[in-house]
Scaffold this active site. Structure first.
Site, PDB file in Angstrom:
ATOM      1  N   GLU A 135      39.665 -55.845  33.939  1.00 56.75           N
ATOM      2  CA  GLU A 135      40.270 -54.592  33.459  1.00 56.75           C
ATOM      3  C   GLU A 135      40.584 -54.640  31.972  1.00 56.75           C
ATOM      4  OE1 GLU A 135      42.547 -52.678  37.319  1.00 56.75           O
ATOM      5  OE2 GLU A 135      43.687 -53.037  35.516  1.00 56.75           O
TER       6      GLU A 135
ATOM      7  N   HIS B 160      29.133 -75.188  48.539  1.00 57.74           N
ATOM      8  CA  HIS B 160      28.177 -75.047  49.636  1.00 57.74           C
ATOM      9  C   HIS B 160      27.794 -73.584  49.816  1.00 57.74           C
ATOM     10  CE1 HIS B 160      29.073 -79.231  50.485  1.00 57.74           C
ATOM     11  NE2 HIS B 160      30.300 -78.914  50.142  1.00 57.74           N
TER      12      HIS B 160
ATOM     13  N   LYS C 288      41.821 -42.869  39.849  1.00 57.54           N
ATOM     14  CA  LYS C 288      43.076 -42.379  40.438  1.00 57.54           C
ATOM     15  C   LYS C 288      43.088 -40.846  40.464  1.00 57.54           C
ATOM     16  CE  LYS C 288      46.134 -46.254  39.368  1.00 57.54           C
ATOM     17  NZ  LYS C 288      47.401 -46.705  38.812  1.00 57.54           N
TER      18      LYS C 288
HETATM   19  O1  PA5 Z   1      46.543 -53.219  35.592  1.00 60.52           O
HETATM   20  C1  PA5 Z   1      46.698 -52.054  35.880  1.00 60.52           C
HETATM   21  O2  PA5 Z   1      47.286 -51.272  35.124  1.00 60.52           O
HETATM   22  C2  PA5 Z   1      46.236 -51.465  37.216  1.00 60.52           C
HETATM   23  O3  PA5 Z   1      45.356 -52.273  37.898  1.00 60.52           O
HETATM   24  C3  PA5 Z   1      47.450 -51.194  38.077  1.00 60.52           C
HETATM   25  O4  PA5 Z   1      48.167 -52.381  38.269  1.00 60.52           O
HETATM   26  C4  PA5 Z   1      47.099 -50.606  39.437  1.00 60.52           C
HETATM   27  O5  PA5 Z   1      46.249 -49.511  39.290  1.00 60.52           O
HETATM   28  C5  PA5 Z   1      48.372 -50.152  40.146  1.00 60.52           C
HETATM   29  O6  PA5 Z   1      49.054 -49.255  39.335  1.00 60.52           O
HETATM   30  P1  PA5 Z   1      50.581 -48.940  39.486  1.00 60.52           P
HETATM   31  O7  PA5 Z   1      51.344 -50.192  39.317  1.00 60.52           O
HETATM   32  O8  PA5 Z   1      50.867 -47.935  38.445  1.00 60.52           O
HETATM   33  O9  PA5 Z   1      50.769 -48.384  40.862  1.00 60.52           O
END
Ligand code: PA5
Length: 446
Positions: free
Chosen positions: A271, A300, A414
């Site tokens: 990310e 393996h 989202k």
């Molecule tokens: O790193 C990030 O920002 C995302 O992966 C969020 O952690 C994930 O989408 C969950 O979001 P939130 O904590 O707002 O529910």
């Protein structure tokens, strides 16, 4: 305290033919990235030393939870779930507190999990930075409904961890009078494990969170002192690798307790670095695909590909020098000479030999690989390890001149979910999605 050692010998061309030269390591990228890291505000860097009163509150709250409950359920997903899982698996697999982290909305898992909960003995911790993620809200609605149905009060069974003001959870927490921990606004989901997001579940599982933060503080100091530090060099090797077509970063711990560190790392690396544009707005389609593996199991399964497949990977081995438990391989079948060498050895010797052997196999096949050795798996070394990767990915982002801390691709998904699930205000988004050409039957088989 040298609880972590980073060894990159096997990434150098002297050892692995597709590795890097000393001159390449003298890249100006290192100095520039270090300079930017020193001057840039990065919220996660305040966490190791800046949370004294919050840590006290977390420890007190965790103590109360441990007295009343035997099950702690984290409602959350992604950056709000992967850290708690990784840390509990590394440090508290034997805790008397059962930790369940949903991290999904699979109906079968939801049903199985909720059906077996004894609400009277269960505390839920709903964690969401944005306060509005559909998966987390659906999990919370389910928990709240069940708590009420069983005749309990929501505020006695739910703790919220969220942004101070933004999102639906802040509103719900206020209305319901929930005990709330704040995720600092400048700390993103995947960088939040050392905030209340990870610290509360860890403390509830009996983990020494002060020691975790001390480990992180040690790593921060190590990385601040010199532009050539473990995190910056780890980043540089990956960035140099990407420039040579190494588009895959393999994370392979040789310890079951560290298996989920790879999952956490995968989110952090993917990310943070997977970005369409750079900081100047140029389309760069940057990133490196993380692969989660486990030693010795995946020797393996995947290692054949790593040693003989395309030269598109840089692999990181995580080795444990001193395991917390030991076991000897006993004598058996003494009439079979071929297995006699194993008896009397320890399982630590075996798994670490497997780790060294795979590093050797990759190296002689010309594949650059790195080793992170933990003296042992404890709260201090895990705090240091997590922080090491957070620093490394931040360095890599600076070297690549991208925004390490946003996630527009995740947000897009989202919003599309809101539209598909009929959330008011997302009608246009739905129309946009419906305007794609219809699927062609001839390309659907079965
Ligand atoms: O790193 C990030 O920002 C995302 O992966 C969020 O952690 C994930 O989408 C969950 O979001 P939130 O904590 O707002 O529910």
């Amino acid at each position: 305290m040298r609880s972590i050692k980073f060894d990159f010998n096997n990434a150098m061309v002297k050892m692995a033919s597709h590795g890097f030269s000393g001159e390449e390591l003298d890249s100006p990228l290192l100095g520039k990235a270090h300079e930017r890291m020193s001057s840039k505000h990065m919220g996660f860097r305040k966490l190791p030393l800046g949370q004294e009163s919050i840590v006290q509150d977390i420890i007190k709250t965790a103590g109360e939870i441990r007295k009343k409950f035997n099950c702690f359920v984290v409602l959350g997903i992604g950056g709000s779930a992967l850290g708690p899982i990784a840390v509990q698996q590394a440090l508290a697999r034997d805790s008397s507190m059962e930790l369940i982290v949903l991290d999904n909305v699979d109906p079968e898992t939801m049903k199985r999990t909720f059906d077996k909960l004894d609400i009277e003995k269960t505390m839920f911790n709903v964690i969401t930075k944005s306060g509005k993620t559909s998966e987390t809200m659906a999990q919370l609605m389910t928990a709240a409904n069940m708590i009420a149905k069983k005749g309990f009060k929501i505020k006695e069974h739910v703790i919220a961890t969220t942004d101070e003001k933004n999102g639906n959870l802040a509103l719900i927490a206020q209305k319901e009078g929930l005990k709330t921990f704040i995720i600092p606004s400048d700390v993103g989901g995947r960088f939040s494990e050392l905030s209340p997001v990870g610290l509360l579940p860890a403390a509830v599982c009996g983990i020494d969170i002060k020691s975790m933060l001390e480990g992180a503080a040690y790593m921060d100091k190590l990385c601040s002192e010199n532009e050539k530090n473990p995190a910056s060099v780890f980043a540089l090797l990956h960035v140099l690798g990407m420039n040579k077509g190494m588009n895959v970063s393999v994370m392979i711990p040789y310890s079951d307790s560290l298996k989920y560190i790879s999952d956490w790392y995968a989110q952090l690396w993917a990310e943070s670095l997977g970005k369409r544009v750079d900081n100047k707005g140029n389309e760069v389609f940057a990133g490196q695909t993380p692969v989660k593996a486990l030693g010795a199991t995946d020797q393996h399964s995947q290692v054949q590909l790593y040693t003989e497949g395309p030269f598109d990977k840089i692999s990181t081995f995580i080795k444990v020098e001193r395991f917390r438990q030991e076991m000897h391989i006993p004598k058996a079948f003494e009439y079979v000479d071929d297995i006699a060498f194993l008896s009397g050895k320890t399982f630590s010797e075996l798994i670490n030999a497997e780790c060294a052997a795979t590093q050797y196999a990759l190296t002689v096949a010309g594949r650059p690989n790195l080793e992170i050795a933990l003296e042992t798996v404890d709260a201090y070394s895990i705090g240091a390890l997590l922080y090491f990767f957070e620093m490394a990915v931040s360095y890599a982002g600076e070297m690549m001149d991208i925004n390490t801390f946003d996630q527009p691709g995740v947000e897009q998904g989202k919003l599309a979910t809101f539209a598909l699930m009929g959330k008011p205000g997302f009608e246009q988004q739905k129309e946009k999605m419906n305007s794609l050409p219809p699927k062609d039957e001839k390309w659907i088989m079965g």
